[in-house]
Design a protein around this motif. Structure first.
Motif: not given
Length: 226
Positions: A82, A86-88, A155, A157
């Motif tokens: 991300r 926060g955009i994956p 995942d 960030l």
């Protein structure tokens, strides 16, 4: 033009255009920081704590991740990275090979280093475990090792989370399952605020190494292979 009343004039069309360009450039930069990211699983070095004494073993990882089977993600998908908003963005293997191929190679290297005659097998697609087992046994090895991958993705960030569901099975030459071991869960890894992607590139593949070591060195798996 200055109006003499102490107030600056509103921004003109050129200033508005400049603001828009700067905003678009910033957004592009934030996106580019996460796009095109790749993790190298091909260099994973797994340690096996016992000797194979040249026993012939065929090895395969079998990708059964539902998001790969239904076509939502490609076989080389390994997780999400991300950007600061926060955009994956998808992360794939550094080699662009399927993740199952790189997982298989990691196990083959580990077993070969431990003295096994380990051979990689590429499995047919689909959900039929009997077909996967039969493909492993086609060359009549002493043992066949099948890693079923029901989940593997990270995942990131700042701090990476790794979601995993892995089952390692050992079959004899007749196709009987001698042993199986599953590891399943979520690991929250310690990342860093500055350049978290570079940190994730190191610690996520290393987390995979630890999982495969725990499977291969499980007492029931070691006993079945030996």
């Amino acid at each position: 033009m200055y109006d003499g009343g102490g107030n600056a004039p509103p921004p003109g069309p050129d200033m508005n255009a400049l603001h828009r360009c700067l905003l678009l450039a910033a957004l592009s930069l934030l996106g580019a920081c996460a796009m095109g990211n790749r993790y190298d699983y091909n260099d994973t070095r797994v340690a096996v704590g016992y000797s194979g004494q040249a026993r012939r073993v065929t090895v395969a990882a079998w990708d059964q991740r539902p998001y790969v089977l239904d076509g939502d993600k490609d076989p080389d998908f390994v997780g999400l990275q991300r950007n600061r908003m926060g955009i994956p963005f998808d992360v794939v293997t550094a080699s662009k090979q399927p993740l199952a191929t790189e997982m298989t190679d990691a196990m083959v290297r580990a077993l070969a280093t431990a003295g096994f005659g380990a051979t990689r097998v590429t499995l047919p697609g689909g959900r039929n475990e009997a077909a996967a087992r039969d493909a492993l046994l086609a060359s009549r090895p002493a043992r066949a090792l099948l890693l079923r991958v029901d989940n593997w993705e990270s995942d990131t960030l700042k701090n990476p989370a790794v979601f995993y569901d892995l089952t390692l099975s050992v079959y004899d030459a007749s196709g009987h399952r001698l042993a199986a071991k599953t590891v399943k869960g979520t690991d929250d890894l310690e990342g860093r605020f500055f350049n978290p992607m570079e940190k994730a590139k190191q610690i996520v593949p290393d987390n995979f190494r630890l999982k495969i070591e725990s499977l291969l060195n499980a007492p029931e798996i070691a006993a079945a292979l030996k």
